[in-house]
Motif scaffolding. Structure first.
Motif, mmCIF file in Angstrom:
data_model
loop_
_atom_site.group_PDB
_atom_site.id
_atom_site.type_symbol
_atom_site.label_atom_id
_atom_site.label_comp_id
_atom_site.label_asym_id
_atom_site.label_seq_id
_atom_site.Cartn_x
_atom_site.Cartn_y
_atom_site.Cartn_z
ATOM 1 N N ASN A 161 86.329 52.153 113.760
ATOM 2 C CA ASN A 161 85.165 51.373 113.319
ATOM 3 C C ASN A 161 84.864 51.631 111.843
ATOM 4 O O ASN A 161 84.494 50.711 111.099
ATOM 5 C CB ASN A 161 83.943 51.706 114.179
ATOM 6 N N TYR A 162 85.029 52.888 111.428
ATOM 7 C CA TYR A 162 84.830 53.229 110.018
ATOM 8 C C TYR A 162 85.817 52.436 109.154
ATOM 9 O O TYR A 162 85.450 51.903 108.095
ATOM 10 C CB TYR A 162 85.028 54.727 109.838
ATOM 11 N N LEU A 163 87.061 52.348 109.599
ATOM 12 C CA LEU A 163 88.073 51.608 108.849
ATOM 13 C C LEU A 163 87.772 50.111 108.806
ATOM 14 O O LEU A 163 88.100 49.430 107.831
ATOM 15 C CB LEU A 163 89.457 51.840 109.461
ATOM 16 N N ILE A 164 87.153 49.604 109.841
ATOM 17 C CA ILE A 164 86.777 48.186 109.852
ATOM 18 C C ILE A 164 85.620 47.925 108.895
ATOM 19 O O ILE A 164 85.633 46.962 108.128
ATOM 20 C CB ILE A 164 86.385 47.734 111.280
ATOM 21 N N HIS A 165 84.623 48.797 108.910
ATOM 22 C CA HIS A 165 83.360 48.512 108.237
ATOM 23 C C HIS A 165 83.250 49.041 106.812
ATOM 24 O O HIS A 165 82.582 48.425 105.980
ATOM 25 C CB HIS A 165 82.198 49.097 109.054
ATOM 26 N N ARG A 166 83.869 50.194 106.524
ATOM 27 C CA ARG A 166 83.584 50.852 105.240
ATOM 28 C C ARG A 166 84.308 50.160 104.091
ATOM 29 O O ARG A 166 85.514 49.965 104.107
ATOM 30 C CB ARG A 166 83.980 52.324 105.297
ATOM 31 N N ASP A 167 83.548 49.817 103.091
ATOM 32 C CA ASP A 167 84.054 49.125 101.906
ATOM 33 C C ASP A 167 83.463 49.816 100.682
ATOM 34 O O ASP A 167 82.257 49.749 100.446
ATOM 35 C CB ASP A 167 83.630 47.652 101.945
ATOM 36 N N VAL A 168 84.304 50.506 99.918
ATOM 37 C CA VAL A 168 83.795 51.249 98.762
ATOM 38 C C VAL A 168 84.259 50.627 97.439
ATOM 39 O O VAL A 168 84.194 51.263 96.391
ATOM 40 C CB VAL A 168 84.191 52.749 98.826
ATOM 41 N N ARG A 169 84.677 49.388 97.493
ATOM 42 C CA ARG A 169 85.156 48.739 96.263
ATOM 43 C C ARG A 169 84.079 48.710 95.184
ATOM 44 O O ARG A 169 84.380 48.888 94.001
ATOM 45 C CB ARG A 169 85.651 47.325 96.582
ATOM 46 N N SER A 170 82.843 48.498 95.583
ATOM 47 C CA SER A 170 81.761 48.409 94.592
ATOM 48 C C SER A 170 81.480 49.747 93.923
ATOM 49 O O SER A 170 80.799 49.811 92.890
ATOM 50 C CB SER A 170 80.485 47.888 95.254
ATOM 51 N N LEU A 171 81.983 50.852 94.506
ATOM 52 C CA LEU A 171 81.735 52.180 93.949
ATOM 53 C C LEU A 171 82.772 52.586 92.908
ATOM 54 O O LEU A 171 82.575 53.579 92.195
ATOM 55 C CB LEU A 171 81.722 53.220 95.078
ATOM 56 N N LEU A 172 83.863 51.845 92.819
ATOM 57 C CA LEU A 172 84.953 52.251 91.923
ATOM 58 C C LEU A 172 84.486 52.367 90.476
ATOM 59 O O LEU A 172 84.901 53.271 89.750
ATOM 60 C CB LEU A 172 86.120 51.266 92.031
ATOM 61 N N SER A 173 83.608 51.475 90.060
ATOM 62 C CA SER A 173 83.137 51.492 88.674
ATOM 63 C C SER A 173 82.237 52.688 88.366
ATOM 64 O O SER A 173 81.967 52.978 87.199
ATOM 65 C CB SER A 173 82.384 50.194 88.348
ATOM 66 N N THR A 174 81.777 53.377 89.412
ATOM 67 C CA THR A 174 80.887 54.525 89.209
ATOM 68 C C THR A 174 81.653 55.841 89.112
ATOM 69 O O THR A 174 81.044 56.885 88.857
ATOM 70 C CB THR A 174 79.864 54.639 90.360
ATOM 71 N N LEU A 175 82.967 55.795 89.325
ATOM 72 C CA LEU A 175 83.770 57.015 89.317
ATOM 73 C C LEU A 175 84.222 57.323 87.894
ATOM 74 O O LEU A 175 84.906 56.518 87.262
ATOM 75 C CB LEU A 175 84.990 56.851 90.230
ATOM 76 N N HIS A 176 83.848 58.488 87.414
ATOM 77 C CA HIS A 176 84.189 58.876 86.043
ATOM 78 C C HIS A 176 84.896 60.229 86.037
ATOM 79 O O HIS A 176 84.691 61.039 85.141
ATOM 80 C CB HIS A 176 82.931 58.903 85.183
ATOM 81 N N VAL A 177 85.721 60.449 87.039
ATOM 82 C CA VAL A 177 86.508 61.684 87.119
ATOM 83 C C VAL A 177 87.984 61.301 87.169
ATOM 84 O O VAL A 177 88.330 60.164 87.517
ATOM 85 C CB VAL A 177 86.132 62.508 88.371
ATOM 86 N N PRO A 178 88.884 62.213 86.817
ATOM 87 C CA PRO A 178 90.317 61.917 86.902
ATOM 88 C C PRO A 178 90.708 61.501 88.319
ATOM 89 O O PRO A 178 90.215 62.073 89.306
ATOM 90 C CB PRO A 178 90.972 63.236 86.498
ATOM 91 N N LEU A 179 91.586 60.514 88.399
ATOM 92 C CA LEU A 179 91.968 59.944 89.689
ATOM 93 C C LEU A 179 93.479 59.743 89.711
ATOM 94 O O LEU A 179 94.049 59.101 88.820
ATOM 95 C CB LEU A 179 91.240 58.612 89.888
ATOM 96 N N LEU A 180 94.134 60.299 90.712
ATOM 97 C CA LEU A 180 95.582 60.177 90.883
ATOM 98 C C LEU A 180 95.866 59.449 92.195
ATOM 99 O O LEU A 180 95.348 59.827 93.244
ATOM 100 C CB LEU A 180 96.230 61.571 90.907
ATOM 101 N N LEU A 181 96.688 58.408 92.128
ATOM 102 C CA LEU A 181 97.052 57.623 93.301
ATOM 103 C C LEU A 181 98.527 57.850 93.615
ATOM 104 O O LEU A 181 99.395 57.591 92.778
ATOM 105 C CB LEU A 181 96.805 56.136 93.043
ATOM 106 N N LEU A 182 98.805 58.335 94.818
ATOM 107 C CA LEU A 182 100.172 58.573 95.271
ATOM 108 C C LEU A 182 100.438 57.644 96.445
ATOM 109 O O LEU A 182 99.717 57.684 97.448
ATOM 110 C CB LEU A 182 100.351 60.038 95.682
ATOM 111 N N HIS A 183 101.475 56.813 96.337
ATOM 112 C CA HIS A 183 101.667 55.770 97.335
ATOM 113 C C HIS A 183 103.156 55.522 97.590
ATOM 114 O O HIS A 183 103.990 55.718 96.703
ATOM 115 C CB HIS A 183 101.014 54.468 96.848
ATOM 116 N N GLY A 184 103.439 55.081 98.809
ATOM 117 C CA GLY A 184 104.793 54.672 99.154
ATOM 118 C C GLY A 184 104.965 53.174 98.955
ATOM 119 O O GLY A 184 104.099 52.393 99.340
#
Length: 239
Positions: A161-184
């Motif tokens: 249910n969390y995966l269905i409902h949670r949307d944090v896209r609007s919070l991305l602009s508030t993040l001001h710390v280093p961010l590393l994305l590791l993906h396949g």
């Protein structure tokens, strides 16, 4: 002072999924967050906040569901860095955009499978984490799951249910710390497009492994650990 690394597991997972990678990070203090016996969707992020507040300096390392929880809590709590593995800012598709994600009906189908036959549903999900070139890990993963604590059906459904409902896209602009994305590149659970979406809206550094699936911290454990260590050390130098 080195940061504490806080590992946020994916849906239906447990601490042993981090074992091999953490062998290469043994000089760091590491803590683990899993989702056993959650009582509500809010409980997921509350667990992360609770651990952050116990530490002086942290880097959140979130995988899959844990990536969403990491982004959500980092927008409200002091962290010195975020690493997302197979992460997304929203897991499911948006009805009014072309955002890449699972259709809600597929997650609902997984919920029904969990209610009907939990072990079988988890086995099928486990198999989906690995790409066609990762058969060795696909075949060996049941031995890893054998060391998991038994999760209850209700917790698994809350996670979905969390995966269905949670949307944090609007919070991305508030993040001001280093961010590393590791993906396949061949991640069938969280498309690499979801990582690119985050990268385009933040100052994130994105690394994509060719041929890898949803669990590069398992199939590329040493490489993942090396990149996390570099990330942590650079951040520590800047403090």
């Amino acid at each position: 002072m080195r940061p504490t690394l806080i590992m946020l597991s994916g849906w239906g997972m447990d601490t042993p999924v981090w074992d091999e990678m953490c062998q290469h990070l043994s000089s760091y203090r590491i803590r683990f967050i899993n989702w056993h016996h959650t009582k509500s969707e809010e409980d997921i992020e509350n667990r992360v906040r609770h651990i952050i507040r116990q530490e002086k300096k942290v880097i959140l390392i979130g995988w899959s569901l844990g990536a969403i929880a990491a982004l959500a809590t980092a927008s409200q709590e002091p962290v010195c860095g975020i690493v997302l593995i197979g992460g997304a800012a929203r897991f499911t598709q948006d009805t009014d955009s072309d955002y890449a994600g699972w259709e809600v009906k597929f997650v609902d189908r997984l919920k029904r499978s969990v209610q009907k036959e939990t072990d079988g549903a988890l086995k099928r999900f486990d198999e989906s984490m690995f790409s066609a070139t990762e058969q060795l890990w696909k075949e060996s993963f049941p031995a890893v799951r054998a060391h998991f604590a038994k999760d209850d059906t209700n917790s698994l459904l809350i996670g979905l249910n969390y995966l269905i409902h949670r949307d944090v896209r609007s919070l991305l602009s508030t993040l001001h710390v280093p961010l590393l994305l590791l993906h396949g590149e061949n991640d069938r659970v969280c498309s690499v497009e979801a990582a690119r979406y985050i990268g385009e809206r933040t100052n994130a550094c994105l690394h994509v492994w060719e041929g890898a699936g949803h669990a590069p911290h398992i199939t590329k454990a040493k490489e993942c650990a090396h990149m996390i260590q570099q990330f942590a050390e650079v951040g520590n130098e800047h403090d």
